[in-house]
Scaffold this motif. Sequence first.
Motif, PDB file in Angstrom:
ATOM      1  N   ARG A  11       0.815  -1.205  -0.018  1.00 15.88           N
ATOM      2  CA  ARG A  11       0.060   0.017  -0.007  1.00 15.88           C
ATOM      3  C   ARG A  11       1.016   1.118  -0.061  1.00 15.88           C
ATOM      4  NH1 ARG A  11      -4.357  -2.281  -1.538  1.00 15.88           N
ATOM      5  NH2 ARG A  11      -5.370  -0.134  -1.354  1.00 15.88           N
TER       6      ARG A  11
ATOM      7  N   GLU B 162      -4.417   9.305   3.329  1.00 10.47           N
ATOM      8  CA  GLU B 162      -5.327   8.757   2.339  1.00 10.47           C
ATOM      9  C   GLU B 162      -4.349   7.732   1.739  1.00 10.47           C
ATOM     10  OE1 GLU B 162      -5.846  11.734  -0.807  1.00 10.47           O
ATOM     11  OE2 GLU B 162      -7.090  10.196  -2.044  1.00 10.47           O
ATOM     12  N   ASP B 163      -5.255   6.584   1.622  1.00  9.87           N
ATOM     13  CA  ASP B 163      -4.564   5.511   0.728  1.00  9.87           C
ATOM     14  C   ASP B 163      -4.735   5.657  -0.567  1.00  9.87           C
ATOM     15  OD1 ASP B 163      -3.957   2.840  -0.624  1.00  9.87           O
ATOM     16  OD2 ASP B 163      -4.649   2.107   1.184  1.00  9.87           O
ATOM     17  N   VAL B 164      -3.651   5.973  -1.265  1.00  8.67           N
ATOM     18  CA  VAL B 164      -3.685   6.204  -2.709  1.00  8.67           C
ATOM     19  C   VAL B 164      -3.206   5.187  -3.789  1.00  8.67           C
ATOM     20  CG1 VAL B 164      -3.288   8.748  -2.322  1.00  8.67           C
ATOM     21  CG2 VAL B 164      -1.475   7.340  -2.844  1.00  8.67           C
ATOM     22  N   THR B 165      -3.154   3.924  -3.048  1.00 10.00           N
ATOM     23  CA  THR B 165      -2.752   2.830  -3.884  1.00 10.00           C
ATOM     24  C   THR B 165      -3.590   2.594  -5.097  1.00 10.00           C
ATOM     25  OG1 THR B 165      -2.281   1.827  -1.772  1.00 10.00           O
ATOM     26  CG2 THR B 165      -1.918   0.440  -3.747  1.00 10.00           C
ATOM     27  N   ASP B 166      -4.910   2.736  -5.209  1.00 12.33           N
ATOM     28  CA  ASP B 166      -5.846   2.387  -6.029  1.00 12.33           C
ATOM     29  C   ASP B 166      -6.720   3.424  -6.855  1.00 12.33           C
ATOM     30  OD1 ASP B 166      -5.275  -0.418  -5.895  1.00 12.33           O
ATOM     31  OD2 ASP B 166      -6.566  -0.153  -3.985  1.00 12.33           O
ATOM     32  N   ILE B 167      -6.092   4.624  -6.279  1.00  9.13           N
ATOM     33  CA  ILE B 167      -6.859   6.112  -6.911  1.00  9.13           C
ATOM     34  C   ILE B 167      -6.478   6.186  -8.402  1.00  9.13           C
ATOM     35  CG2 ILE B 167      -7.209   6.868  -4.731  1.00  9.13           C
ATOM     36  CD1 ILE B 167      -5.117   9.221  -5.775  1.00  9.13           C
ATOM     37  N   ASP B 168      -7.115   7.077  -9.261  1.00  9.36           N
ATOM     38  CA  ASP B 168      -6.532   7.466 -10.451  1.00  9.36           C
ATOM     39  C   ASP B 168      -5.228   7.858 -10.293  1.00  9.36           C
ATOM     40  OD1 ASP B 168      -7.491   7.931 -13.518  1.00  9.36           O
ATOM     41  OD2 ASP B 168      -6.736   9.818 -12.867  1.00  9.36           O
TER      42      ASP B 168
ATOM     43  N   GLN C 122      -4.832  11.469 -11.568  1.00  8.47           N
ATOM     44  CA  GLN C 122      -4.927  12.567 -10.362  1.00  8.47           C
ATOM     45  C   GLN C 122      -4.226  12.775  -9.414  1.00  8.47           C
ATOM     46  OE1 GLN C 122      -8.149  14.228 -10.134  1.00  8.47           O
ATOM     47  NE2 GLN C 122      -9.239  13.456 -11.660  1.00  8.47           N
ATOM     48  N   LEU C 123      -3.552  11.399  -9.051  1.00  3.15           N
ATOM     49  CA  LEU C 123      -2.458  11.395  -8.128  1.00  3.15           C
ATOM     50  C   LEU C 123      -1.397  12.356  -8.534  1.00  3.15           C
ATOM     51  CD1 LEU C 123      -1.348  10.366  -5.372  1.00  3.15           C
ATOM     52  CD2 LEU C 123      -0.559   8.316  -6.695  1.00  3.15           C
TER      53      LEU C 123
END
Length: 408
Positions: free
Chosen positions: A78, A84-90, A93-94
Amino acid sequence: MSDTATALPQGDESQITGKSIRLEGVTKRYPGQTTPAVDGVTLEIPAGQVVMLVGPSGCGKTTTLKMINRLIEPTDGRIVLGDEDVTDIDGDQLRRRIGYVIQAGGLFPHMTVAQNIAIVPKMLGWDAQRIEERTTELLDLVSLDPDTYRDRYPKELSGGQQQRVGVARALAADPPVLLMDEPFGAVDPITRQRLQDELIRIQHELRKTIVIVTHDFDEAVKLGDWIVIFREGAQIVQYDTPERILAEPADEFVESFIGSGAGLKQLNLRRVRDVELREAVTARPGEAAADVLARVEQAKHGHAVILDERDRPIGWPSRRQLSRLTTLADAVDETTPIVGQDATLNDALDEMLVSSAGAAIVTGRRGVFVGVITVEVVMEAIRAVRDAAGDDIGGAPVGTNAEVTQDG
Ligand SMILES: Nc1ncnc2c1ncn2[C@@H]1O[C@H](COP(=O)(O)OP(=O)(O)O)[C@@H](O)[C@H]1O
Ligand SMILES: [Mg+2]
């Protein structure tokens, strides 16, 4: 040896604009690889701090860095930015929230400086006036005159100037995190030193979370609040302050990586701002040289510092040179030895040796003149550091790395 220039003063956390980064058991296995390039790394990067990733070529530094903004997708684990867990966000965007700087700036050659800087703000839908104001502000921040450089193309800039624009572009949308991959690898040593000093100064103002990959241990000592030393598979061998790594290398691998002369490397921790500066006779372009010479003689100094309208040094004529002039020119003398307040004493010494002046002009924020550093002051500080290097400089670390576990 108490704090580095970027160390965090106690109770001053309100100014931090950076966010913490946490890697939790992050692994990258490239297709066809038998052993992972990055093997279960768990790493806590504190908000507002500069963390250096160092280690031998191929140990997984770049892969680790690029997983933070997911230019490379982790195979496992992760990634957490702030809360914020950003492992699976777009991923796109990140990446708008994470500045990224590579060697030589990575500028688009067919775009002007201003267009390069505007890329992310445009994607975020800022209006033209806001973008223009931000561009001016950023060029000023990285010490490039906005009017001169805004409309130039990358090929019309030196390597160091391109790198500055790369930093400005990465900071355009004010991201909390800045990632840099061997950012100063492509420039000459003097330019590298200036860019490093500049980055330290910018970080004083902005307090981002900055992660920098380098293979240069001296650079890591100079820039880092913390250093992570990796070996193959991005295995963490040691994660600590530069002071403690130099004083207490975890094992022989770290010792060999530090190289010989760990005591002398402590010099990279002493900065121009730590020592006493000398005052100087200052003058403005257009002044009568005889008047300036009289002031220099009265003060029993050897030189006068010529300052431009924004109090930045542009020249440093000696008595002899003054005696041959009628008025002071407003041209910039490129040979003037100048160091920033955040330069290390090693760098200051280099600058003095190159110019053979036995002293250098010191500048602060926005390149403004603050004083003169002399070779005697530097030699005195070097003696003090050498004497101290023999002693145990251990004691309490500047922070804790208890959250950091060593995986694998
Ligand atoms: N796209 C890729 N495909 C396959 N293997 C890769 C790729 N990128 C890097 N590697 C391998 O992963 C390991 C780590 O590489 P890298 O992260 O670039 O190391 P460093 O930045 O420390 O030099 C190396 O063995 C490298 O050859
Ligand atoms: Mg690399």
